[in-house]
Scaffold this motif. Structure first.
Motif, mmCIF file in Angstrom:
data_model
loop_
_atom_site.group_PDB
_atom_site.id
_atom_site.type_symbol
_atom_site.label_atom_id
_atom_site.label_comp_id
_atom_site.label_asym_id
_atom_site.label_seq_id
_atom_site.Cartn_x
_atom_site.Cartn_y
_atom_site.Cartn_z
ATOM 1 N N GLY A 194 0.791 -1.223 0.000
ATOM 2 C CA GLY A 194 0.000 0.000 0.000
ATOM 3 C C GLY A 194 0.820 1.267 0.000
ATOM 4 O O GLY A 194 0.388 2.283 -0.550
ATOM 5 N N ARG A 195 1.999 1.232 0.613
ATOM 6 C CA ARG A 195 2.824 2.441 0.638
ATOM 7 C C ARG A 195 3.239 2.841 -0.773
ATOM 8 O O ARG A 195 3.218 4.018 -1.124
ATOM 9 C CB ARG A 195 4.054 2.204 1.511
ATOM 10 C CG ARG A 195 4.975 3.404 1.607
ATOM 11 C CD ARG A 195 6.074 3.185 2.613
ATOM 12 N NE ARG A 195 5.548 3.034 3.968
ATOM 13 C CZ ARG A 195 6.312 2.852 5.040
ATOM 14 N NH1 ARG A 195 7.630 2.804 4.908
ATOM 15 N NH2 ARG A 195 5.766 2.717 6.230
ATOM 16 N N ILE A 196 3.574 1.840 -1.586
ATOM 17 C CA ILE A 196 3.979 2.122 -2.966
ATOM 18 C C ILE A 196 2.779 2.581 -3.791
ATOM 19 O O ILE A 196 2.824 3.599 -4.492
ATOM 20 C CB ILE A 196 4.632 0.879 -3.604
ATOM 21 C CG1 ILE A 196 5.902 0.511 -2.829
ATOM 22 C CG2 ILE A 196 4.951 1.135 -5.074
ATOM 23 C CD1 ILE A 196 6.537 -0.790 -3.275
ATOM 24 N N TRP A 197 1.660 1.795 -3.686
ATOM 25 C CA TRP A 197 0.450 2.147 -4.433
ATOM 26 C C TRP A 197 -0.052 3.535 -4.034
ATOM 27 O O TRP A 197 -0.444 4.340 -4.880
ATOM 28 C CB TRP A 197 -0.647 1.115 -4.174
ATOM 29 C CG TRP A 197 -0.415 -0.219 -4.805
ATOM 30 C CD1 TRP A 197 -0.073 -1.384 -4.174
ATOM 31 C CD2 TRP A 197 -0.511 -0.555 -6.197
ATOM 32 N NE1 TRP A 197 0.056 -2.406 -5.078
ATOM 33 C CE2 TRP A 197 -0.210 -1.933 -6.319
ATOM 34 C CE3 TRP A 197 -0.821 0.171 -7.338
ATOM 35 C CZ2 TRP A 197 -0.221 -2.589 -7.540
ATOM 36 C CZ3 TRP A 197 -0.828 -0.487 -8.565
ATOM 37 C CH2 TRP A 197 -0.528 -1.851 -8.659
ATOM 38 N N GLY A 198 -0.040 3.814 -2.730
ATOM 39 C CA GLY A 198 -0.519 5.099 -2.250
ATOM 40 C C GLY A 198 0.340 6.258 -2.735
ATOM 41 O O GLY A 198 -0.177 7.307 -3.117
ATOM 42 N N SER A 199 1.648 6.064 -2.709
ATOM 43 C CA SER A 199 2.551 7.118 -3.164
ATOM 44 C C SER A 199 2.314 7.426 -4.639
ATOM 45 O O SER A 199 2.243 8.602 -5.043
ATOM 46 C CB SER A 199 4.008 6.692 -2.947
ATOM 47 O OG SER A 199 4.259 6.450 -1.573
ATOM 48 N N ILE A 200 2.164 6.374 -5.443
ATOM 49 C CA ILE A 200 1.918 6.576 -6.879
ATOM 50 C C ILE A 200 0.570 7.249 -7.094
ATOM 51 O O ILE A 200 0.442 8.192 -7.899
ATOM 52 C CB ILE A 200 1.973 5.228 -7.624
ATOM 53 C CG1 ILE A 200 3.382 4.621 -7.525
ATOM 54 C CG2 ILE A 200 1.581 5.405 -9.089
ATOM 55 C CD1 ILE A 200 3.477 3.212 -8.082
ATOM 56 N N PHE A 201 -0.455 6.790 -6.361
ATOM 57 C CA PHE A 201 -1.805 7.324 -6.540
ATOM 58 C C PHE A 201 -1.857 8.815 -6.224
ATOM 59 O O PHE A 201 -2.351 9.614 -7.032
ATOM 60 C CB PHE A 201 -2.770 6.556 -5.640
ATOM 61 C CG PHE A 201 -4.194 7.060 -5.700
ATOM 62 C CD1 PHE A 201 -5.026 6.670 -6.739
ATOM 63 C CD2 PHE A 201 -4.691 7.905 -4.729
ATOM 64 C CE1 PHE A 201 -6.335 7.128 -6.802
ATOM 65 C CE2 PHE A 201 -5.995 8.367 -4.784
ATOM 66 C CZ PHE A 201 -6.812 7.976 -5.823
ATOM 67 N N PHE A 202 -1.354 9.213 -5.070
ATOM 68 C CA PHE A 202 -1.431 10.622 -4.689
ATOM 69 C C PHE A 202 -0.485 11.493 -5.512
ATOM 70 O O PHE A 202 -0.747 12.686 -5.704
ATOM 71 C CB PHE A 202 -1.156 10.788 -3.199
ATOM 72 C CG PHE A 202 -2.299 10.345 -2.334
ATOM 73 C CD1 PHE A 202 -3.489 11.037 -2.333
ATOM 74 C CD2 PHE A 202 -2.193 9.221 -1.536
ATOM 75 C CE1 PHE A 202 -4.555 10.630 -1.546
ATOM 76 C CE2 PHE A 202 -3.252 8.796 -0.744
ATOM 77 C CZ PHE A 202 -4.437 9.509 -0.755
ATOM 78 N N LEU A 203 0.605 10.903 -6.013
ATOM 79 C CA LEU A 203 1.473 11.651 -6.921
ATOM 80 C C LEU A 203 0.724 11.996 -8.203
ATOM 81 O O LEU A 203 0.764 13.137 -8.687
ATOM 82 C CB LEU A 203 2.728 10.832 -7.244
ATOM 83 C CG LEU A 203 3.677 11.457 -8.280
ATOM 84 C CD1 LEU A 203 4.267 12.765 -7.754
ATOM 85 C CD2 LEU A 203 4.786 10.472 -8.643
#
Length: 228
Positions: A194-203
């Motif tokens: 989730g940390r990776i997915w979340g970072s990409i999503f909010f970016l």
């Protein structure tokens, strides 16, 4: 004995007043700190927007947004599929897709119309700005249909992502725009990687918001260039 009690009460009242004054001062300092931070962020966003525009519309804006938006849509599909596996998916989808006409009131209609006009105002502004650069070989009617389809698709996918998360993690589904940062944060916290997915999503959400800002800046730079 009574004098001592009165003195104790006065001391307690003085302590309370001191705490109130200190807490008020702390609150003012925090507000000033937040205001300075917001001003710095605004300055950075303004400079970034004009920096992208300095490369031109096709080399700057189009290259930044074109591929980012495609990846953002694909990422939304992945997150929506993950939402179907959540424990509250059934309740969330029922809340989202099953209409309850008894809850439709004048306030609900006005809120829906406000949202629609807000979206249209941004959309019309962007289309008026970027539409002026479309070549004659492109059909405006066809481009309008593409915009309607994509806008509706993104709106539906957003609901499929948000509402299962709300009912899974006990988030109030009527909170409005802040659901993006409340519900999605909990989704990514409980999602594998989730940390990776979340970072990409909010970016990519940041770049989606930047595209609207760039549209406004493009209008400003165009007006300045025409006056010259």
């Amino acid at each position: 004995m009574s004098k001592k009690c009165d003195e104790c009460k006065r001391c307690a009242m003085n302590d309370d007043m001191t705490n109130v004054v200190m807490s008020s001062a702390d609150w003012q300092r925090n507000e000033q700190r937040h205001l300075r931070r917001e001003k710095r962020f605004v300055a950075i966003i303004v400079l970034l927007g004009f920096l992208i525009l300095s490369f031109g519309l096709q080399n700057g804006v189009e290259k930044v947004t074109k591929y980012m938006m495609i990846v953002l849509i694909l990422l939304m599909v992945v997150i929506a599929i993950n939402g179907f596996t959540l424990s509250g998916a059934k309740e969330g989808l029922s809340f989202y897709l099953k209409p309850d006409f008894n809850k439709i009131s004048g306030n609900v209609i006005v809120a829906a119309m406000n949202q629609a006009f807000f979206t249209l105002s941004l959309g019309i502004g962007s289309m008026a700005i970027f539409g002026s650069y479309i070549g004659k070989e492109r059909s405006l009617a066809g481009e309008s249909i593409n915009i309607v389809v994509l806008d509706t698709f993104v709106a539906i996918m957003s609901g499929l992502i948000i509402f299962p998360a709300c009912f899974t993690f006990d988030v109030e589904p009527t909170k409005g725009p802040e659901l993006l940062f409340v519900a999605m944060a909990k989704v990514f916290n409980n999602m594998e990687g989730g940390r990776i997915w979340g970072s990409i999503f909010f970016l990519f959400m940041f770049f989606a918001a930047m595209s609207t800002i760039i549209a406004i800046f493009q209008n400003i730079t165009l007006r300045i260039s025409l006056k010259k």
